[in-house]
Design a protein around this motif. Structure first.
Motif, PDB file in Angstrom:
ATOM      1  N   MET A 136      -3.881 -19.077 -40.991  1.00  0.00           N
ATOM      2  CA  MET A 136      -5.034 -18.734 -40.143  1.00  0.00           C
ATOM      3  C   MET A 136      -4.538 -18.073 -38.860  1.00  0.00           C
ATOM      4  O   MET A 136      -3.592 -18.551 -38.231  1.00  0.00           O
ATOM      5  CB  MET A 136      -5.845 -20.002 -39.803  1.00  0.00           C
ATOM      6  CG  MET A 136      -7.091 -19.732 -38.999  1.00  0.00           C
ATOM      7  SD  MET A 136      -8.045 -21.239 -38.747  1.00  0.00           S
ATOM      8  CE  MET A 136      -9.412 -20.592 -37.828  1.00  0.00           C
ATOM      9  N   GLU A 137      -5.185 -16.952 -38.458  1.00  0.00           N
ATOM     10  CA  GLU A 137      -4.735 -16.212 -37.298  1.00  0.00           C
ATOM     11  C   GLU A 137      -5.007 -16.999 -36.025  1.00  0.00           C
ATOM     12  O   GLU A 137      -6.104 -17.504 -35.802  1.00  0.00           O
ATOM     13  CB  GLU A 137      -5.456 -14.855 -37.235  1.00  0.00           C
ATOM     14  CG  GLU A 137      -4.853 -13.925 -36.219  1.00  0.00           C
ATOM     15  CD  GLU A 137      -5.443 -12.536 -36.342  1.00  0.00           C
ATOM     16  OE1 GLU A 137      -4.782 -11.578 -35.954  1.00  0.00           O
ATOM     17  OE2 GLU A 137      -6.579 -12.429 -36.843  1.00  0.00           O
ATOM     18  N   LEU A 155     -10.216 -14.603 -28.476  1.00  0.00           N
ATOM     19  CA  LEU A 155      -9.676 -13.405 -29.115  1.00  0.00           C
ATOM     20  C   LEU A 155      -8.375 -13.740 -29.841  1.00  0.00           C
ATOM     21  O   LEU A 155      -7.648 -14.657 -29.433  1.00  0.00           O
ATOM     22  CB  LEU A 155      -9.386 -12.320 -28.069  1.00  0.00           C
ATOM     23  CG  LEU A 155     -10.584 -11.683 -27.371  1.00  0.00           C
ATOM     24  CD1 LEU A 155     -10.104 -10.726 -26.295  1.00  0.00           C
ATOM     25  CD2 LEU A 155     -11.463 -10.958 -28.375  1.00  0.00           C
ATOM     26  N   PRO A 156      -8.069 -13.004 -30.896  1.00  0.00           N
ATOM     27  CA  PRO A 156      -6.781 -13.198 -31.568  1.00  0.00           C
ATOM     28  C   PRO A 156      -5.638 -12.993 -30.563  1.00  0.00           C
ATOM     29  O   PRO A 156      -5.661 -12.040 -29.784  1.00  0.00           O
ATOM     30  CB  PRO A 156      -6.786 -12.121 -32.645  1.00  0.00           C
ATOM     31  CG  PRO A 156      -8.230 -11.825 -32.891  1.00  0.00           C
ATOM     32  CD  PRO A 156      -8.901 -11.985 -31.566  1.00  0.00           C
ATOM     33  N   PRO A 160      -2.034   0.421 -25.530  1.00  0.00           N
ATOM     34  CA  PRO A 160      -3.414   0.243 -25.078  1.00  0.00           C
ATOM     35  C   PRO A 160      -4.209  -0.743 -25.925  1.00  0.00           C
ATOM     36  O   PRO A 160      -3.645  -1.419 -26.766  1.00  0.00           O
ATOM     37  CB  PRO A 160      -3.987   1.666 -25.192  1.00  0.00           C
ATOM     38  CG  PRO A 160      -3.204   2.293 -26.293  1.00  0.00           C
ATOM     39  CD  PRO A 160      -1.810   1.729 -26.147  1.00  0.00           C
ATOM     40  N   ILE A 161      -5.525  -0.766 -25.672  1.00  0.00           N
ATOM     41  CA  ILE A 161      -6.392  -1.776 -26.270  1.00  0.00           C
ATOM     42  C   ILE A 161      -6.263  -1.798 -27.790  1.00  0.00           C
ATOM     43  O   ILE A 161      -6.336  -0.770 -28.456  1.00  0.00           O
ATOM     44  CB  ILE A 161      -7.865  -1.489 -25.893  1.00  0.00           C
ATOM     45  CG1 ILE A 161      -8.026  -1.487 -24.370  1.00  0.00           C
ATOM     46  CG2 ILE A 161      -8.795  -2.515 -26.519  1.00  0.00           C
ATOM     47  CD1 ILE A 161      -9.380  -0.991 -23.901  1.00  0.00           C
ATOM     48  N   GLY A 162      -6.106  -3.010 -28.321  1.00  0.00           N
ATOM     49  CA  GLY A 162      -6.073  -3.166 -29.774  1.00  0.00           C
ATOM     50  C   GLY A 162      -7.454  -3.436 -30.313  1.00  0.00           C
ATOM     51  O   GLY A 162      -7.716  -4.517 -30.869  1.00  0.00           O
ATOM     52  N   ALA A 163      -8.365  -2.459 -30.141  1.00  0.00           N
ATOM     53  CA  ALA A 163      -9.769  -2.643 -30.520  1.00  0.00           C
ATOM     54  C   ALA A 163      -9.921  -2.972 -31.995  1.00  0.00           C
ATOM     55  O   ALA A 163     -10.805  -3.749 -32.386  1.00  0.00           O
ATOM     56  CB  ALA A 163     -10.574  -1.393 -30.168  1.00  0.00           C
ATOM     57  N   ALA A 164      -9.056  -2.404 -32.829  1.00  0.00           N
ATOM     58  CA  ALA A 164      -9.172  -2.639 -34.274  1.00  0.00           C
ATOM     59  C   ALA A 164      -8.870  -4.089 -34.630  1.00  0.00           C
ATOM     60  O   ALA A 164      -9.268  -4.566 -35.700  1.00  0.00           O
ATOM     61  CB  ALA A 164      -8.220  -1.704 -35.021  1.00  0.00           C
ATOM     62  N   LEU A 165      -8.196  -4.806 -33.732  1.00  0.00           N
ATOM     63  CA  LEU A 165      -7.826  -6.196 -34.004  1.00  0.00           C
ATOM     64  C   LEU A 165      -8.893  -7.186 -33.543  1.00  0.00           C
ATOM     65  O   LEU A 165      -8.798  -8.378 -33.824  1.00  0.00           O
ATOM     66  CB  LEU A 165      -6.494  -6.529 -33.307  1.00  0.00           C
ATOM     67  CG  LEU A 165      -5.300  -5.642 -33.712  1.00  0.00           C
ATOM     68  CD1 LEU A 165      -4.098  -5.976 -32.847  1.00  0.00           C
ATOM     69  CD2 LEU A 165      -4.973  -5.833 -35.184  1.00  0.00           C
ATOM     70  N   ILE A 166      -9.905  -6.696 -32.834  1.00  0.00           N
ATOM     71  CA  ILE A 166     -10.955  -7.583 -32.318  1.00  0.00           C
ATOM     72  C   ILE A 166     -12.008  -7.792 -33.398  1.00  0.00           C
ATOM     73  O   ILE A 166     -12.506  -6.819 -33.989  1.00  0.00           O
ATOM     74  CB  ILE A 166     -11.608  -6.973 -31.057  1.00  0.00           C
ATOM     75  CG1 ILE A 166     -10.569  -6.852 -29.934  1.00  0.00           C
ATOM     76  CG2 ILE A 166     -12.788  -7.816 -30.593  1.00  0.00           C
ATOM     77  CD1 ILE A 166     -11.090  -6.162 -28.691  1.00  0.00           C
ATOM     78  N   ASP A 222     -17.727  -9.420 -34.834  1.00  0.00           N
ATOM     79  CA  ASP A 222     -18.797 -10.220 -34.245  1.00  0.00           C
ATOM     80  C   ASP A 222     -18.583 -10.485 -32.755  1.00  0.00           C
ATOM     81  O   ASP A 222     -19.489 -10.934 -32.049  1.00  0.00           O
ATOM     82  CB  ASP A 222     -18.945 -11.548 -35.003  1.00  0.00           C
ATOM     83  CG  ASP A 222     -17.674 -12.395 -34.935  1.00  0.00           C
ATOM     84  OD1 ASP A 222     -16.578 -11.812 -34.765  1.00  0.00           O
ATOM     85  OD2 ASP A 222     -17.773 -13.631 -35.046  1.00  0.00           O
ATOM     86  N   VAL A 223     -17.396 -10.192 -32.245  1.00  0.00           N
ATOM     87  CA  VAL A 223     -17.093 -10.403 -30.820  1.00  0.00           C
ATOM     88  C   VAL A 223     -17.366  -9.134 -30.009  1.00  0.00           C
ATOM     89  O   VAL A 223     -17.690  -9.194 -28.825  1.00  0.00           O
ATOM     90  CB  VAL A 223     -15.620 -10.843 -30.632  1.00  0.00           C
ATOM     91  CG1 VAL A 223     -15.275 -10.999 -29.157  1.00  0.00           C
ATOM     92  CG2 VAL A 223     -15.364 -12.145 -31.379  1.00  0.00           C
ATOM     93  N   LYS A 224     -17.272  -7.982 -30.651  1.00  0.00           N
ATOM     94  CA  LYS A 224     -17.400  -6.708 -29.931  1.00  0.00           C
ATOM     95  C   LYS A 224     -18.727  -6.536 -29.192  1.00  0.00           C
ATOM     96  O   LYS A 224     -18.741  -6.071 -28.043  1.00  0.00           O
ATOM     97  CB  LYS A 224     -17.169  -5.544 -30.903  1.00  0.00           C
ATOM     98  CG  LYS A 224     -15.730  -5.420 -31.357  1.00  0.00           C
ATOM     99  CD  LYS A 224     -15.544  -4.249 -32.323  1.00  0.00           C
ATOM    100  CE  LYS A 224     -14.086  -4.135 -32.765  1.00  0.00           C
ATOM    101  NZ  LYS A 224     -13.884  -3.028 -33.722  1.00  0.00           N
ATOM    102  N   PRO A 225     -19.881  -6.900 -29.789  1.00  0.00           N
ATOM    103  CA  PRO A 225     -21.139  -6.758 -29.044  1.00  0.00           C
ATOM    104  C   PRO A 225     -21.150  -7.565 -27.740  1.00  0.00           C
ATOM    105  O   PRO A 225     -21.686  -7.107 -26.721  1.00  0.00           O
ATOM    106  CB  PRO A 225     -22.195  -7.264 -30.030  1.00  0.00           C
ATOM    107  CG  PRO A 225     -21.587  -7.051 -31.370  1.00  0.00           C
ATOM    108  CD  PRO A 225     -20.129  -7.324 -31.184  1.00  0.00           C
TER     109      PRO A 225
END
Length: 346
Positions: free
Chosen positions: A1-2, A94-95, A103-109, A112-115
């Motif tokens: 589990m991450e 966050l993971p 820079p930002i690891g947006a793909a790793l977020i 359901d947290v992004k909104p």
């Protein structure tokens, strides 16, 4: 589990600012204050950001200095930007791997947290902008400098020297020196900085009459004399009503209070306010009324009611600004001052 980590969020912003000159000792200093359920920090650039010959978009530049032998000792600094941070009191899980990405690891977020991050980001951006504007009004108030944060004054782009010449021969007979307008930049002192912090921490709202006076000073510098006179008259009226109304007993009959609130401003100038002042204050107010305030209110009425602006002049605005500032000082002459300062909080 991450593996994930709960983190407290903070936003970072940078705002360009005009007409802010501070004592060198203030470089790197911060104002910290509550605003809209968040904690806002506004920080001046550090000393190492100061450029000796700044360009148009400088962070900070030398304003004045003195020489001690061959050493240049900075006295005041022109500040070009301030840094703003907002702590909204929000946390998010966050993971752990995201925190190591730059820079930002947006793909790793997680999706359901992004909104939620988007909503918090938009809210803190709004808080930062509004807190910055609030900070400017308090700085102008507590440092007694209405120019802080105002845009540069407009001026003509003169392409060559002006001359008087003979219309027929075009022979130059006179050189027109022209007028140079110099607007002083009063520096923010350590005392003004501390006074600002005290008001920010207490969430004090700048009195409306102070805002109006500062706006009138700005209109005056921009040669908008009609608007300056209107704002000055309203500032005087708001000040007098504020001083009088806050002395009324809290248990005063509602109808009687309403009648006093709706009274003509002349009642305040000639009766209500004088009755609250010491003998010295009454004499000073009488002189101020006769020399300037009667004229100010008459000029305002002419502008607003019959569109007559022949008295909207540089000379009149100059004396009306001084008269308004003098009126505000009358608060020191209240015979039995209220414990209520008249300053509200946000």
């Amino acid at each position: 589990m991450e593996e994930s980590k709960e983190i407290q969020l903070e936003s970072k912003h940078r705002f360009q600012i005009n007409n802010l000159t501070v004592e060198f000792a203030l470089m790197g200093k911060s104002h910290v204050f509550p605003y809209k359920d968040a904690t806002v920090t506004i920080t001046l650039p550090k000393a190492e950001s100061i450029a000796e010959h700044p360009d148009e978009f400088y962070i900070a530049g030398t304003s004045s200095y003195r020489m001690e032998g061959e050493k240049k000792v900075l006295l005041t600094v022109n500040v070009g930007v301030v840094n703003v941070s907002v702590k909204p009191g929000e946390s998010v899980a966050l993971p752990s791997v995201v925190l190591g990405k730059n820079p930002i690891g947006a793909a790793l977020i997680p999706e359901d947290v992004k909104p939620r991050l988007k909503e918090i980001g938009e809210r803190t951006d709004d808080i930062a902008s509004n807190a910055f504007e609030y900070w400017l009004t308090v700085m102008r108030w507590r440092c007694d400098n209405h120019r802080i944060g105002r845009p540069p004054l407009p001026g003509p782009n003169i392409l060559w020297q002006n001359f008087l010449l003979d219309a027929e021969s075009k022979q130059i007979v006179w050189s027109i020196a022209g007028q140079i307008r110099i607007v002083s930049h009063r520096e923010v002192t350590t005392t003004g900085w501390a006074d600002t912090q005290a008001s920010l921490q207490a969430c004090e709202e700048v009195p409306v009459y102070i805002l109006l006076l500062n706006d009138a000073r700005e209109y005056f510098l921009r040669h908008e004399y009609r608007r300056a006179i209107i704002d000055l008259a309203i500032a005087c009226e708001v000040f007098m009503r504020t001083i009088v109304l806050r002395t009324l007993p809290k248990n005063l009959d509602a109808d009687m209070r309403a009648m006093i609130e709706e009274a003509n401003i002349n009642q305040y100038r000639k009766k209500f306010l004088p009755n609250l002042l010491t003998k010295e204050g009454q004499v000073a107010l009488k002189k101020l009324n006769e020399a300037h305030l009667n004229s100010l209110f008459d000029a305002r009425n002419k502008i607003m009611h019959v569109a007559k602006d022949d008295r909207a002049t540089n000379e009149n605005c100059t004396r009306f600004i001084k008269a308004t500032a003098t009126l505000f000082e009358m608060e020191k002459n209240i015979a039995n001052p209220s414990h209520d300062s008249g300053v509200t909080t946000l």
